[in-house]
Each structure stands twice: as C-alpha cells, then as structure tokens.
Design an enzyme around this catalytic site. Structure first.
Site, short mmCIF file in Angstrom:
data_model
loop_
_atom_site.label_atom_id
_atom_site.label_comp_id
_atom_site.label_asym_id
_atom_site.label_seq_id
_atom_site.Cartn_x
_atom_site.Cartn_y
_atom_site.Cartn_z
N CYS A 182 52.67 24.61 20.92
CA CYS A 182 52.43 25.84 20.18
C CYS A 182 51.82 26.91 21.07
O CYS A 182 51.02 26.62 21.95
CB CYS A 182 51.47 25.57 19.04
SG CYS A 182 51.98 24.22 18.00
N ARG B 262 57.21 27.61 26.57
CA ARG B 262 56.40 26.42 26.32
C ARG B 262 57.08 25.44 25.36
O ARG B 262 56.66 24.31 25.22
CB ARG B 262 55.04 26.84 25.72
CG ARG B 262 54.22 27.67 26.66
CD ARG B 262 53.05 28.29 25.95
NE ARG B 262 52.07 27.31 25.58
CZ ARG B 262 50.94 27.08 26.23
NH1 ARG B 262 50.68 27.76 27.31
NH2 ARG B 262 50.08 26.18 25.82
N TRP C 196 55.50 24.12 17.65
CA TRP C 196 56.21 22.91 18.11
C TRP C 196 55.78 21.83 17.13
O TRP C 196 54.63 21.40 17.13
CB TRP C 196 55.79 22.59 19.55
CG TRP C 196 56.56 21.49 20.19
CD1 TRP C 196 57.76 21.59 20.82
CD2 TRP C 196 56.16 20.11 20.31
NE1 TRP C 196 58.14 20.35 21.30
CE2 TRP C 196 57.18 19.43 21.01
CE3 TRP C 196 55.05 19.38 19.89
CZ2 TRP C 196 57.12 18.08 21.30
CZ3 TRP C 196 54.99 18.02 20.18
CH2 TRP C 196 56.01 17.39 20.87
N ASN D 85 46.94 25.67 17.30
CA ASN D 85 47.58 24.81 18.30
C ASN D 85 46.72 23.56 18.41
O ASN D 85 45.54 23.66 18.74
CB ASN D 85 47.65 25.54 19.65
CG ASN D 85 48.13 24.65 20.77
OD1 ASN D 85 48.67 23.58 20.53
ND2 ASN D 85 47.93 25.09 22.00
N GLY D 86 47.29 22.40 18.12
CA GLY D 86 46.51 21.16 18.22
C GLY D 86 46.84 20.24 17.06
O GLY D 86 47.83 20.43 16.36
N GLU E 23 62.27 10.83 39.42
CA GLU E 23 62.15 12.26 39.14
C GLU E 23 63.53 12.90 38.88
O GLU E 23 63.69 13.69 37.95
CB GLU E 23 61.43 12.95 40.30
CG GLU E 23 61.41 14.47 40.24
CD GLU E 23 60.84 15.05 38.96
OE1 GLU E 23 60.22 14.31 38.18
OE2 GLU E 23 61.03 16.26 38.72
N LYS F 148 64.93 14.72 35.49
CA LYS F 148 65.50 16.08 35.44
C LYS F 148 66.81 16.07 34.67
O LYS F 148 67.04 16.90 33.81
CB LYS F 148 65.76 16.62 36.85
CG LYS F 148 64.57 17.06 37.65
CD LYS F 148 63.89 18.32 37.19
CE LYS F 148 62.82 18.07 36.19
NZ LYS F 148 61.53 17.67 36.54
N GLU G 138 66.31 15.32 30.82
CA GLU G 138 65.61 16.29 29.97
C GLU G 138 66.40 17.57 29.72
O GLU G 138 66.26 18.18 28.67
CB GLU G 138 64.20 16.59 30.48
CG GLU G 138 64.11 17.29 31.81
CD GLU G 138 62.68 17.43 32.30
OE1 GLU G 138 61.75 17.50 31.49
OE2 GLU G 138 62.49 17.49 33.53
N HIS H 9 68.90 -7.51 38.61
CA HIS H 9 68.06 -8.37 37.76
C HIS H 9 68.22 -8.02 36.29
O HIS H 9 67.39 -8.41 35.47
CB HIS H 9 66.60 -8.27 38.20
CG HIS H 9 66.39 -8.78 39.61
ND1 HIS H 9 66.51 -10.10 39.94
CD2 HIS H 9 66.14 -8.11 40.76
CE1 HIS H 9 66.31 -10.24 41.25
NE2 HIS H 9 66.08 -9.05 41.76
N LYS I 105 56.52 22.93 27.48
CA LYS I 105 56.11 23.09 28.88
C LYS I 105 54.72 22.56 29.12
O LYS I 105 54.44 21.94 30.14
CB LYS I 105 56.18 24.59 29.24
CG LYS I 105 55.81 24.90 30.68
CD LYS I 105 56.85 24.38 31.63
CE LYS I 105 56.52 24.59 33.08
NZ LYS I 105 57.33 23.73 33.96
C1 F6R Z 1 59.22 17.50 33.36
C2 F6R Z 1 57.89 18.04 33.20
C3 F6R Z 1 56.86 17.18 32.56
C4 F6R Z 1 55.46 17.51 33.10
C5 F6R Z 1 54.40 16.73 32.30
C6 F6R Z 1 53.01 16.96 32.87
O1 F6R Z 1 60.07 18.39 34.02
O2 F6R Z 1 57.62 19.15 33.55
O3 F6R Z 1 57.15 15.83 32.70
O4 F6R Z 1 55.40 17.17 34.45
O5 F6R Z 1 54.43 17.13 30.98
O6 F6R Z 1 52.68 18.30 32.87
P1 F6R Z 1 51.58 18.90 33.82
O7 F6R Z 1 52.05 18.76 35.23
O8 F6R Z 1 51.43 20.31 33.39
O9 F6R Z 1 50.33 18.08 33.59
#
Ligand code: F6R
Length: 605
Positions: free
Chosen positions: A2, A27, A74, A100-101, A482, A486, A489, A505, A600
């Site tokens: 949010c 976000r 959100w 937000n929360g 990683e 990517k 997501e 395995h 985000k």
């Molecule tokens: C994926 C991504 C998330 C963040 C995770 C932690 O692309 O961005 O997996 O890495 O939510 O966020 P931060 O780094 O802000 O603690």
C-alpha cells in the site's frame, strides 16, 4: 504494498494526490482512492478498482479541494474491490482513513467495541475508522484523543495511518508503527507520504517519524508527539534525489532502464567506496566491529537474499570469515544457535522489508552489532541498524529488482576486500576490486548492448513454455536462483533454479521434450560437471541454453561472458537472465514493471 499520500494547504490537492499515487504505482497495488475536502463544506470520496488512470477518470474535473488523503491498496484483508479500497469511512461519514499495514487484532476489536456497527468492507482498516468515530461520538473524546485511544488498542499491529475529520477539514492526523511514513515540509502547505518519491515535486525536506508517534499536520503547523503525548522536536532531512532520476525517459519500461544502468552503478560504487589507489574507503568503526566478529550473518529476502548468497562467498574467500546467509522471514521466528560474536548484515534494497526488520528488532534486543546495506537513505532498516552503507544505485522503480542486486554484490565485494585487508588476509591483498569493477562495468555494457540476441532467444525458447530451469553449481547456483526468480515473477513461467548436481536426485523427472534448461558455467572447478548435467537433460529432450565465461567456452555455447575474476562472475552471468526475463514478459504483452500480485516494498510480514 500500500502507498499513502496526503496534503494540506494546496488548492491543487487533487492533482497532487493523483500524481503522488501514480509515483507509488511501482510498489504494487490493486485499487486506489482519494478523499478531499474544499474547506467550504464540500467533500469528495472517490475509489476505483484497478489502475490510477481509472481513478483519475472517475475523479474527473469537478472534484476539488485543498486538503486530502490518497491510497493505493495491495489487498490483505478482503478482495480488491471499490468497497475494500481506501479511504475507509466511518458509518456517519465524518472520518476518513487510509492505512498501510495489518491490524492483527481487528476481529477482537470488532467484537469488543463495534458489535452494533454495520460494516461496509471486509478490511481491518474499517474497524479503526469506526473505532475513532465511536470514541468521539459515544465517549465525547476529541478526535486526537480518540485516535490516540484507538492506537493504544492495536498491540503489535503494523500501521501507517492518515486520518481526516470532516469537522477539522484542514487537518491530517498521522500515526505509524512498523510501516514507513514521512512528513514533507512545504511553505504554507505540508504533505505526508509513505515514500518521498511520491512528493519530490512538492518538497525535498522531510521529517522522519518513529514508531508510536502521532502527528497533527496543518498547512502551517506540524506537531509530533510521542506515545505519552509529549511534544517531540525533530530536524528535517533533505532528500537528494532528482525527480528526473525516477523518470523512465524514452524507455518502454523501468526494468530495461534499470538493467541498462548497471554499468554506471558499478562505476559509481567504485567512485564512492574506493580511493584512487583502489583501496576501500570504509568507516573505521564499522571495520573494527566487523573484525571483532567471529561469524557474519547475512539476513535478507528474495533477490537480496540471492545477493547475500554471493556475498557470503566473497566474505569467506577474501576476508576468511565464516558467513551464513538466512531468509529473514525464517530467521525471525527460528533463530539458529549463534556464534559467540555474531555480526549481522541486512541486505535490503528498500530498507523497509518487514520480515528483515523483525530480525533487526530481535538483533537489537540482543545487543548485537549490525549493518544495513540499502538503496534508500533514512529508510527504517538503515536508521535502526548500528551502521549503514548505501548502494547509490538511484531509485529502483520496477518491481523486479536488477540494479540493486548487482549493487549489493559489488558493495559486498568492496566490504569483503576492506575487511580482508584490515585483517592482513593475502587473498584480499591480491584482489584488485577497482580493476574488477571496471571490467565488470565493461562486460555488463557489452551484454546490454546485445539486446536483440536476448529478445530472439526469449521468443524462440521461453515464450510458449510452461516451465524452465536454471542450473549451476556454487556461485552459478546462486545466480540460477536469482535468474529463475526474475523469469517467474515477471513472465509467470514456472521457473526454478537448481544446484545442477541435484537435478538427478528427483527434479529431472520434470524434463520433457523442449523443456528449456539454462546452464550457467563460470567456475572452472565445476564447469565439466555442469556440462555433464546439461547432457543428461538433453538426452531426455531438454532444449539447453548455456551462459559461459569466455575462458570456459566451447564452440556451441549460447551466450559468452567476458572474463572477470571467478569471484565476480555473478555480476555478469545474471544480466542475460535479467534480459531473458524482460523479453519474455514483454513479448507476452505483460506489464513488465508491475507484475501481478507483487509489491516493490514488502512492508507486512
Ligand atoms: C524480486 C524482488 C524481491 C525483493 C524482496 C526484498 O525482484 O525485488 O524479491 O528482493 O522483496 O526486498 P528488499 O531488498 O527491499 O528488502
């Protein structure tokens, strides 16, 4: 998650709120709304499911006012809908609230105080606005006292609240616990926001708020009080981000811009943290604290966790210090046995991740030293850790993290070099981090200049597939995790990263004709083994793609990476994965920057 905006004392409140919400779109959200009051007895509540553009259309030209609040939601409690969108309103239409929360005890509060109220939403937030109303209308408290009383009932809940009372139409009531919220200071007006990016075009001077504080904001006045009601004095801080830095310019999506920015981020980190002789310039007190530790604990979530996996290798190989990496949401409630002198490193792009913050709170309670490595100055984790190092990557807007990941690795390499040097470790002395970062920057540039290759590969091999695998060993395994994240997501391909030796395995059962398997090969000692694992999947019909350093390349390899020190290859091998994910998402016609269900900055646990 949010986003919250508020303004008081500006006739253009509606456009300030809508523009601010647009800046917070990155976000992640599923509905949005605003409430504005024109101080002449006219007020407006407009909410919409979907995008800010839809809300803007709904608002139209007639809605006007000089004080207002806005929100991107959100969903946590209740589906995305107009009824569940914020602002939530009290039954008598007097109070308006954005939040937000998560209110953990909302059901109990509903039962205890509001059993006679008919609720119009499924949100935890509505309980709060109804409670304020209850304490004002039934107990005769003034709005501030009712707000304070309500907050005292919320236990450990997380919240950033912005409340308006129709009867005090120029006033914003603000409170926060665990969720981020800032007050922006203007001349004859003030703003409130969950992220300064939302209001950078209004002001660059901000006041941070601490958990438990309550603030009353009017056009010419900001009164902060602590939980007991005592006045709090606080200096403003200046946000040094140029609003244009957060603009995507001619790029179709922020993600592509941010991938392209990585070479410059490497150069910037070199400039900020290394002197002309290539020696790290790191706060001496921080280095002493690191030197005193017998073990490092890197704690992070998602992409930052993956950067931590690479960092651990750097700390162990350059500084010779045992290093563990933990997922913050696990560590928070299942703390492992710690060494005698632990030192905690929090990796967090946003500096606001609730899971990581929960660990930091525990760490602080146990009086252990900590460092936050973050991209956001003055963020919660940066304020609350013993030390902070900034990533200097510039605002990262796309939900899928790219340049923050590579910045985190590069900064850990610099820190590992500094710690190793301080401890006379020969491996650190022989490691020319400045030269390596220069090579990495050039290598990244060569890769991002080859966009057409990745576009073609994505179209040929990833567009139609329901699943895909990234495999590798050691650092290549860390990058497999990683790059798979990517892809999943932003393109919604079921992608997994595997230690290549683990495939046989169990997971190899999933390989069918044309299943894409992408092998990352940058480490001499495991190159042959990963190649064998690729042959095993090929024999079962997989379509393989290889990402290989030129030192280890063979004629049929798909993508060749320029040579850098083996400890730094993650900085290059991740780039093809970022671009493959980007082009898969783009060619599927998806919203690359705002993938479904994701946020985000993950400010709830
Ligand atoms: C994926 C991504 C998330 C963040 C995770 C932690 O692309 O961005 O997996 O890495 O939510 O966020 P931060 O780094 O802000 O603690």
């Amino acid at each position: 998650m949010c986003g919250i905006v508020g303004v008081t004392g500006k006739d253009s409140a509606v456009s300030i709120l809508l523009n601010g919400l647009e800046k917070l779109e990155y976000r992640g959200y599923d509905s949005a709304g605003i409430y504005v009051n024109d101080q002449n007895g006219q007020d407006y509540l407009v909410k919409e499911k979907g995008r800010i553009d839809d809300l803007r259309k709904e608002v139209g030209a007639n809605v006007q006012g000089s004080t207002g609040i806005g929100h991107t939601r959100w969903a946590t409690h209740g589906e995305p809908s107009v009824a569940n969108a914020h602002p939530q309103v009290s039954a008598d239409g007097r109070f308006y609230l954005v939040h937000n929360g998560v209110i953990e005890n909302f059901q109990d509060l509903k039962n205890d105080y509001l059993s006679d109220v008919e609720f119009t939403s499924q949100t935890d937030t509505e309980v709060i606005v109804q409670l304020v109303d209850r304490f004002v209308t039934k107990e005769g408290l003034d709005t501030l006292a009712a707000f304070r009383k309500t907050l005292s009932l919320l236990g450990h809940s997380s919240y950033g609240f912005l409340l308006m009372d129709k009867e005090a139409p120029d006033t914003l009531y603000v409170a926060k616990n665990k969720s981020p919220l800032l007050i922006g200071v203007g001349d004859g007006f003030n703003v409130v926001c969950s992220d300064s990016l939302a209001m950078l075009d209004q002001t660059k001077d901000y006041l941070e708020l601490h958990d438990g504080e309550i603030v009353v904001v009017k056009p010419d006045e900001i009164k902060i009080t602590d939980q007991q009601g005592n006045a709090v004095e606080r200096d403003t801080f200046h946000v040094d981000i140029d609003a244009a830095q957060a603009d995507k310019g001619t790029y179709p999506f922020y993600m592509l811009k941010e991938i392209d920015e990585q070479p410059n981020v490497m150069r910037k980190l070199s400039q900020v943290y290394l002197n002309d002789d290539g020696q790290p310039v790191i706060n001496a007190e921080l280095l002493d604290a690191l030197k005193a530790a017998d073990r490092l604990y890197i704690v992070a979530a998602g992409t930052s966790y993956h950067a931590g996996l690479v960092g651990a290798r750097l700390f162990e190989s350059l500084a010779n210090v045992p290093t563990e990496v933990h997922v913050s949401s696990e560590f928070a409630y299942n703390q492992p046995l710690l060494s005698k002198k632990p030192f905690f490193i929090f990796l967090t792009q946003s500096g606001e991740t609730a899971d990581s913050r929960e660990v930091l709170l525990n760490v602080n309670e146990q009086n252990f030293p900590s460092l936050t490595i973050t991209n956001v100055p003055n963020s919660t984790l940066s304020r609350e850790a013993t030390y902070t190092l900034l990533l200097h990557a510039g605002p990262e807007i796309a939900v899928a993290s790219t340049k923050a990941y590579t910045a985190q690795i590069a900064l850990q390499a610099i820190l590992a070099k500094a710690l190793g040097e301080a401890d006379d470790q020969p491996a650190a002395k022989d490691f020319d981090v400045k030269q390596q970062l220069a090579l990495v920057a050039n290598g990244m540039q060569a890769l991002v200049d080859e966009k057409a290759t990745f576009d073609k590969l994505a179209k040929a091999d990833l567009l139609k597939t329901p699943n895909a695998f990234y495999i590798g060993r050691g650092l290549d395994y860390a990058v497999s995790l990683e790059t798979a994240l990517k892809l999943k997501e932003i393109s919604y391909v079921q992608a997994e990263g595997f230690a290549s030796g683990e495939l046989k395995h169990g997971t190899i059962a999933l390989i069918e004709k044309d299943t894409p398997v992408i092998g990352i090969i940058t480490q001499q000692n495991t190159a042959g083994l990963t190649r064998s694992n690729l042959q095993e999947v090929e024999a079962r019909g997989a379509k393989t793609i290889t990402i290989v350093t030129d030192a280890l390349a063979k004629p049929d390899d798909t993508i060749i990476l320029p040579t850098v020190d083996e400890r730094m290859t993650a900085l290059l091998s991740v780039v093809p994965g970022q671009l493959l994910a980007y082009y898969t998402s783009l060619n599927k016609g998806l919203d690359v920057d705002k993938p479904r269900n994701l946020a985000k900055s993950v400010t709830v646990e």
